[in-house]
Design a protein around this motif. Structure first.
Motif, mmCIF file in Angstrom:
data_model
loop_
_atom_site.group_PDB
_atom_site.id
_atom_site.type_symbol
_atom_site.label_atom_id
_atom_site.label_comp_id
_atom_site.label_asym_id
_atom_site.label_seq_id
_atom_site.Cartn_x
_atom_site.Cartn_y
_atom_site.Cartn_z
ATOM 1 N N ALA A 84 -6.125 -2.052 -3.588
ATOM 2 C CA ALA A 84 -5.965 -0.701 -4.125
ATOM 3 C C ALA A 84 -5.319 0.231 -3.102
ATOM 4 O O ALA A 84 -4.466 1.061 -3.454
ATOM 5 C CB ALA A 84 -7.322 -0.146 -4.563
ATOM 6 N N ASP A 96 -2.187 15.665 -9.566
ATOM 7 C CA ASP A 96 -2.014 15.022 -10.870
ATOM 8 C C ASP A 96 -2.857 13.755 -10.893
ATOM 9 O O ASP A 96 -2.579 12.802 -10.156
ATOM 10 C CB ASP A 96 -0.537 14.681 -11.098
ATOM 11 C CG ASP A 96 -0.262 14.229 -12.525
ATOM 12 O OD1 ASP A 96 -1.020 13.371 -13.047
ATOM 13 O OD2 ASP A 96 0.716 14.715 -13.122
ATOM 14 N N LEU A 97 -3.866 13.741 -11.729
ATOM 15 C CA LEU A 97 -4.774 12.597 -11.779
ATOM 16 C C LEU A 97 -4.048 11.325 -12.185
ATOM 17 O O LEU A 97 -4.394 10.227 -11.737
ATOM 18 C CB LEU A 97 -5.924 12.882 -12.754
ATOM 19 C CG LEU A 97 -7.085 11.884 -12.760
ATOM 20 C CD1 LEU A 97 -7.740 11.815 -11.384
ATOM 21 C CD2 LEU A 97 -8.107 12.271 -13.826
ATOM 22 N N GLY A 98 -3.021 11.467 -13.004
ATOM 23 C CA GLY A 98 -2.263 10.295 -13.427
ATOM 24 C C GLY A 98 -1.599 9.593 -12.265
ATOM 25 O O GLY A 98 -1.512 8.363 -12.238
ATOM 26 N N TYR A 99 -1.123 10.372 -11.283
ATOM 27 C CA TYR A 99 -0.500 9.778 -10.111
ATOM 28 C C TYR A 99 -1.487 8.920 -9.337
ATOM 29 O O TYR A 99 -1.128 7.886 -8.771
ATOM 30 C CB TYR A 99 0.047 10.868 -9.185
ATOM 31 C CG TYR A 99 1.311 11.542 -9.663
ATOM 32 C CD1 TYR A 99 1.747 11.421 -10.978
ATOM 33 C CD2 TYR A 99 2.073 12.312 -8.803
ATOM 34 C CE1 TYR A 99 2.900 12.040 -11.409
ATOM 35 C CE2 TYR A 99 3.241 12.947 -9.227
ATOM 36 C CZ TYR A 99 3.643 12.805 -10.533
ATOM 37 O OH TYR A 99 4.792 13.417 -10.968
ATOM 38 N N PHE A 100 -2.734 9.363 -9.278
ATOM 39 C CA PHE A 100 -3.765 8.630 -8.544
ATOM 40 C C PHE A 100 -4.270 7.423 -9.317
ATOM 41 O O PHE A 100 -4.513 6.345 -8.745
ATOM 42 C CB PHE A 100 -4.934 9.570 -8.233
ATOM 43 C CG PHE A 100 -6.084 8.896 -7.534
ATOM 44 C CD1 PHE A 100 -6.006 8.590 -6.183
ATOM 45 C CD2 PHE A 100 -7.247 8.574 -8.224
ATOM 46 C CE1 PHE A 100 -7.068 7.962 -5.539
ATOM 47 C CE2 PHE A 100 -8.308 7.954 -7.585
ATOM 48 C CZ PHE A 100 -8.217 7.648 -6.236
ATOM 49 N N LEU A 101 -4.415 7.558 -10.629
ATOM 50 C CA LEU A 101 -5.006 6.490 -11.438
ATOM 51 C C LEU A 101 -4.023 5.363 -11.747
ATOM 52 O O LEU A 101 -4.438 4.214 -11.917
ATOM 53 C CB LEU A 101 -5.555 7.060 -12.747
ATOM 54 C CG LEU A 101 -6.753 8.009 -12.624
ATOM 55 C CD1 LEU A 101 -7.179 8.499 -14.000
ATOM 56 C CD2 LEU A 101 -7.917 7.324 -11.916
ATOM 57 N N THR A 102 -2.740 5.671 -11.825
ATOM 58 C CA THR A 102 -1.759 4.638 -12.167
ATOM 59 C C THR A 102 -1.759 3.478 -11.173
ATOM 60 O O THR A 102 -1.757 2.310 -11.590
ATOM 61 C CB THR A 102 -0.361 5.249 -12.297
ATOM 62 O OG1 THR A 102 -0.364 6.219 -13.348
ATOM 63 C CG2 THR A 102 0.679 4.182 -12.607
ATOM 64 N N THR A 114 -3.568 -2.139 -9.808
ATOM 65 C CA THR A 114 -4.447 -2.998 -9.010
ATOM 66 C C THR A 114 -5.324 -3.860 -9.900
ATOM 67 O O THR A 114 -5.504 -5.064 -9.650
ATOM 68 C CB THR A 114 -5.333 -2.144 -8.091
ATOM 69 O OG1 THR A 114 -4.505 -1.356 -7.230
ATOM 70 C CG2 THR A 114 -6.244 -3.018 -7.244
ATOM 71 N N LEU A 174 -4.248 2.473 -9.453
ATOM 72 C CA LEU A 174 -5.501 1.747 -9.669
ATOM 73 C C LEU A 174 -5.392 0.830 -10.885
ATOM 74 O O LEU A 174 -5.928 -0.287 -10.880
ATOM 75 C CB LEU A 174 -6.657 2.735 -9.848
ATOM 76 C CG LEU A 174 -6.969 3.626 -8.642
ATOM 77 C CD1 LEU A 174 -8.190 4.494 -8.939
ATOM 78 C CD2 LEU A 174 -7.210 2.789 -7.397
ATOM 79 N N LEU A 175 -4.711 1.298 -11.921
ATOM 80 C CA LEU A 175 -4.469 0.442 -13.088
ATOM 81 C C LEU A 175 -3.646 -0.774 -12.693
ATOM 82 O O LEU A 175 -3.948 -1.904 -13.100
ATOM 83 C CB LEU A 175 -3.741 1.244 -14.171
ATOM 84 C CG LEU A 175 -3.262 0.446 -15.394
ATOM 85 C CD1 LEU A 175 -4.447 -0.182 -16.125
ATOM 86 C CD2 LEU A 175 -2.458 1.337 -16.339
ATOM 87 N N GLU A 195 -1.851 2.185 -3.733
ATOM 88 C CA GLU A 195 -1.743 3.648 -3.659
ATOM 89 C C GLU A 195 -0.699 4.065 -2.624
ATOM 90 O O GLU A 195 0.124 4.956 -2.876
ATOM 91 C CB GLU A 195 -3.109 4.255 -3.287
ATOM 92 C CG GLU A 195 -4.186 4.119 -4.353
ATOM 93 C CD GLU A 195 -4.051 5.152 -5.459
ATOM 94 O OE1 GLU A 195 -3.157 6.007 -5.391
ATOM 95 O OE2 GLU A 195 -4.865 5.093 -6.409
#
Length: 222
Positions: free
Chosen positions: A41, A69-75, A80, A77-78, A45
């Motif tokens: 992860a 932007d939460l999407g930038y952080f979560l993408t 991963t 992780l997806l 990132e």
């Protein structure tokens, strides 16, 4: 502003697509290095967001987009999670991943150049930060994984050069007042095409002339 080349929805979608494919390459390197899921992860990132984070800090765009932007952080992780469970399948489509990675390279070098210019940098330095946006994450990924960064190795296909060409073209379009949503795709597609051709024909940057030995050297020069 020049950054308003596309609608917010289109721009956000392009950003997330580029982040996703960069993150895939980071997570895959984590698998090859036998990292645990946390290490995967982190590499995902860093690969996806490192270049943009560096650019934003340099130009003073704080807090950086990666932290707003939460999407930038979560993408990443997806990406991963996908690689964690399906890495054999992902490895089998590495060529397809590389194609999307090349597309991300083209998009990010142009977007980085435009954003840097909008924040007051001259064209030369804006193009330099465009290059850093496109390749910076990969450099950080390799350093964290104890690898010589790919763009510094003579035995790797050209990566930084296509991004450099794309950034320079974007800067020239800005210089002559010709940058818009349509023309911005020209440097992006040029960088994309150059990267694909480099992978196809194994284009590499020349090494120093008159080297004492023509023997193949390893990454440490031995």
């Amino acid at each position: 502003m020049l950054t308003d080349l596309f609608s917010p929805t289109v721009q956000h979608s392009l950003d997330l697509a580029g982040i996703f494919v960069f993150a895939i390459s980071g997570a895959l390197l984590g698998v090859r290095k036998n990292f645990d899921v946390f290490g995967m992860a982190v590499l995902a990132e860093v690969t996806a967001l490192g270049g943009g984070l560096f650019r934003d800090l340099i130009i003073g765009a704080v807090p950086p987009a990666a932290f707003t932007d939460l999407g930038y952080f979560l993408t990443p992780l997806l990406a991963t999670v996908i690689v964690f469970f399906l890495h054999p399948e992902v490895e089998r489509i590495t060529k397809a991943v590389n194609v999307f990675d090349a597309a991300g390279l083209g998009l990010f070098c142009v977007a980085g150049t435009v954003k840097a210019y909008d924040h007051g940098l001259g064209l030369t330095f804006a193009a330099t930060l465009g290059l850093a946006t496109a390749v910076g994450g990969g450099v950080l990924r390799d350093v964290l994984a104890h690898e010589v960064p790919s763009l510094l190795r003579w035995d790797r296909d050209l990566y930084a050069v296509p991004a450099m060409v794309g950034s320079t073209m974007a800067a020239l379009l800005i210089r002559y007042g010709e940058l818009n949503a349509q023309t911005s795709m020209v440097p992006a597609l040029t960088a994309f095409a150059l990267r694909l051709m480099a992978m196809r024909y194994h284009w590499r940057a020349p090494r120093a002339w008159h080297r004492r030995s023509a023997a193949t050297e390893g990454p440490d020069g031995t």
